[in-house]
Scaffold this motif. Structure first.
Motif, PDB file in Angstrom:
ATOM      1  N   SER A 220       3.781  16.380   4.029  1.00 57.34           N
ATOM      2  CA  SER A 220       3.886  15.234   3.439  1.00 57.34           C
ATOM      3  C   SER A 220       2.695  14.461   3.885  1.00 57.34           C
ATOM      4  O   SER A 220       2.661  14.260   5.077  1.00 57.34           O
ATOM      5  N   GLU A 222       2.476  11.033   3.327  1.00 59.35           N
ATOM      6  CA  GLU A 222       3.075   9.971   3.452  1.00 59.35           C
ATOM      7  C   GLU A 222       3.193   9.684   5.072  1.00 59.35           C
ATOM      8  O   GLU A 222       2.930   8.511   5.408  1.00 59.35           O
ATOM      9  N   GLY A 256       9.546   4.825   4.203  1.00 58.42           N
ATOM     10  CA  GLY A 256       9.828   6.277   4.158  1.00 58.42           C
ATOM     11  C   GLY A 256      10.893   6.688   5.017  1.00 58.42           C
ATOM     12  O   GLY A 256      11.745   6.111   5.602  1.00 58.42           O
ATOM     13  N   THR A 309       6.577   7.893  -7.888  1.00 63.81           N
ATOM     14  CA  THR A 309       5.508   8.522  -7.071  1.00 63.81           C
ATOM     15  C   THR A 309       4.911   9.684  -8.138  1.00 63.81           C
ATOM     16  O   THR A 309       5.708  10.394  -8.619  1.00 63.81           O
ATOM     17  N   SER A 375       2.999  -0.323   4.083  1.00 63.54           N
ATOM     18  CA  SER A 375       2.997   0.939   3.317  1.00 63.54           C
ATOM     19  C   SER A 375       1.661   1.014   2.752  1.00 63.54           C
ATOM     20  O   SER A 375       1.297   2.119   1.862  1.00 63.54           O
ATOM     21  N   ASP A 418      -5.823   6.880   1.228  1.00 64.23           N
ATOM     22  CA  ASP A 418      -5.350   5.540   1.253  1.00 64.23           C
ATOM     23  C   ASP A 418      -6.367   4.418   1.051  1.00 64.23           C
ATOM     24  O   ASP A 418      -6.217   3.926  -0.028  1.00 64.23           O
ATOM     25  N   SER A 451      -1.503  13.616  -4.267  1.00 63.68           N
ATOM     26  CA  SER A 451      -0.578  12.454  -4.510  1.00 63.68           C
ATOM     27  C   SER A 451      -1.448  11.193  -4.831  1.00 63.68           C
ATOM     28  O   SER A 451      -2.256  10.943  -4.236  1.00 63.68           O
ATOM     29  N   GLY A 453       0.148   8.273  -5.235  1.00 63.17           N
ATOM     30  CA  GLY A 453       1.068   7.351  -4.801  1.00 63.17           C
ATOM     31  C   GLY A 453       1.990   6.522  -5.606  1.00 63.17           C
ATOM     32  O   GLY A 453       2.135   7.452  -6.660  1.00 63.17           O
TER      33      GLY A 453
END
Length: 533
Positions: A220, A222, A256, A309, A375, A418, A451, A453
């Motif tokens: 992941s 994240e 998370g 997500t 986050s 990010d 992803s 987000g």
């Protein structure tokens, strides 16, 4: 039997302590028994009686204040209560042979001793610091008691000399002095509480090699946000899982769920819950999936959906199709105008950081915004050197016009980003061109997912029979465009036909959930003002 009644002990003892404080203050406000004072006249000097009377009132206001600490099961509140109860017992006897009060204090002391183990929490905050609700409650309570005193002496004409009368029958004078001292002490406690309001505890954590290894092995993306260094870590004893969290002062909130081994992760969740309990704080898990749903329920937490997500399958991914028209156009125009996409390896990122800093500062200035946290990542050199960077630069000048740091999950399971920023003076298509190129690159490299987000408040059912939270969340999503582009954000991500998975908040129920969300907003944006920016 003890285990059954133990959870009720702090509430009961706090109530008894509050009542004892009220009785001491009322006793100091109303006239003393002349017959009992007559017995003390030949035994106790008048200065001792005056001091005991004032001391009893001081103990009373302090007992009212620390009752909140006893309710919160604080160990230091128990120590303070024991000391004050002993003083209150002595003062009750010396100021007027109020043996009923003394017996009550004695019983309260006995209860405190018997149930010492029920007050086990540690907290660095003073037991004399009150929240706003308790301050107003105490103020209203004291106002009512003072009114009783004024009513009791309504037949006595006020004179300045009353303040300085010291005699066995000078009840009015003792009441005035006690009321004044109580007011000063309460004012001091109020100012102390306001000026020392509890806030988030800044972390600036050194990230251990164990945590870095677990992140590197996580599929992941994240997990890579935890390299920000703004969180604390609970690491399992076998070093195969960790849990990242922030301390807001009132809550321990994770970003998370646990990263690493699932069984060790469950144990870490219980450790965090127990740590929060010992500290007298709330415990919450923010932006989590359904993976640990059973454990959240076992922890006694409530589950709220806070959004979704979006993840795009990169198997056979292209920019073809009407929904991706703008990205296809940007990708082709960037190529025609001489811009090219490349990935800078993290070993070479320090060389381009000054140029990225200039782009980031210009982008932030154009948005009139502020850096986020918790986050979301922020521009920090020590954070960014952990990642490869996707850049869009001109083939002739070599100048970078847009960049993004890449999150790459283990085994090429997932790709994400990010920070994604561009030069406001550069080509308008830079962001879309970079975005599309990153996804094409990920597909070429063999990544399974990209992803996009989270989309806050997305996918929350807003129906007549829905829960209050769902109706509030649905209303914010539908009507909150002026504050945050909730629906626009989801529409943007929907262009890629993603797979949507729900995001949840696991927190204590009732009014605790809105408090947790406000604290999360403070961690991310610094409060309501930061959200608007």
């Amino acid at each position: 039997t003890y285990l059954l009644i133990r959870p009720l002990v702090p509430m009961a003892v706090a109530g008894i302590t509050l009542l004892a404080g009220i009785i001491l203050i009322i006793s100091g406000t109303l006239p003393s028994s002349s017959s009992r004072l007559g017995l003390l006249r030949d035994i106790v000097p008048m200065p001792i009686i005056e001091i005991s009377h004032l001391l009893g009132s001081i103990v009373g206001i302090l007992l009212i204040v620390i009752a909140r600490g006893l309710y919160r099961k604080l160990s230091r509140a128990w120590v303070a209560a024991m000391f004050l109860m002993v003083l209150g017992l002595a003062a009750s006897l010396l100021k007027g042979l109020d043996w009923e009060e003394a017996v009550g204090m004695g019983l309260a002391i006995t209860l405190l001793i018997i149930f010492r183990s029920a007050f086990y929490r540690t907290d660095s905050v003073s037991v004399f610091r009150l929240d706003t609700k308790w301050l107003f409650t105490c103020a209203a309570l004291l106002a009512a008691i003072f009114w009783v005193g004024l009513f009791a002496y309504s037949n006595v004409e006020y004179q300045d000399t009353l303040w300085w009368q010291f005699a066995f029958d000078a009840d009015v004078s003792r009441s005035l002095r006690a009321s004044f001292v109580i007011s000063v002490i309460f004012l001091g406690i109020g100012l102390h509480s306001i000026l020392n309001k509890r806030g988030a505890i800044k972390q600036n954590q050194v990230i251990s090699n164990t945590v870095r290894d677990i992140i590197a092995q996580s599929p992941s993306t994240e997990a890579q946000l935890d390299l920000l260094g703004d969180k604390s870590f609970l690491v399992s004893e076998d070093n195969i899982a960790y849990l990242a969290y922030c301390d807001t002062g009132g809550s321990l909130i994770t970003r998370g769920e646990p990263i690493g081994d699932e069984t060790s992760g469950k144990n870490l969740m219980w450790q965090l819950r127990e740590l929060a309990d010992r500290s007298g704080k709330r415990c919450a898990f923010y932006a989590v999936s359904s993976k640990y749903m059973e454990t959240y329920l076992d922890l006694g937490l409530s589950i709220l959906k806070i959004g979704e997500t979006a993840r795009v399958s990169l198997k056979g991914f292209t920019l073809d199709g009407p929904k991706k028209k703008s990205f296809r156009y940007a990708h082709n125009k960037a190529a025609r105008d001489g811009y090219e996409f490349s990935v800078v390896k993290k070993a070479d990122v320090p060389k381009i950081l000054p140029e990225l800093r200039g782009i980031s500062d210009a982008w932030m200035k154009s948005k009139q915004g502020e850096e986020k946290a918790f986050s979301l990542g922020y521009f920090d050199e020590t954070y960014l050197v952990n990642f490869d960077h996707a850049v869009l630069r001109h083939s002739d000048t070599g100048g970078i016009v847009a960049f993004a740091n890449l999150f790459q999950g283990a085994n090429q399971h997932e790709l994400s980003l990010d920070l994604m920023r561009y030069d406001p003076t550069g080509p308008k298509i830079a962001m879309d061109a970079l975005f599309g190129a990153m996804m094409l690159w990920g597909a070429e490299q063999g990544f399974q997912w990209f992803s996009l987000g989270a989309a806050p408040f997305s996918g929350i059912e807003n129906r007549e029979l829905s829960s209050l939270w769902n109706r509030i969340g649905g209303f914010i999503y539908n009507h909150g465009e002026n504050v945050y582009h909730f629906e626009g954000l989801r529409s943007f991500k929907q262009k890629f036909d993603p797979t949507w998975t729900p995001n949840y908040l696991a927190s204590p129920g009732g009014l605790a959930a809105p408090k947790i969300l406000y604290e999360v907003n403070s961690l991310v944006s610094g409060g309501v003002r930061g959200l608007l920016r």
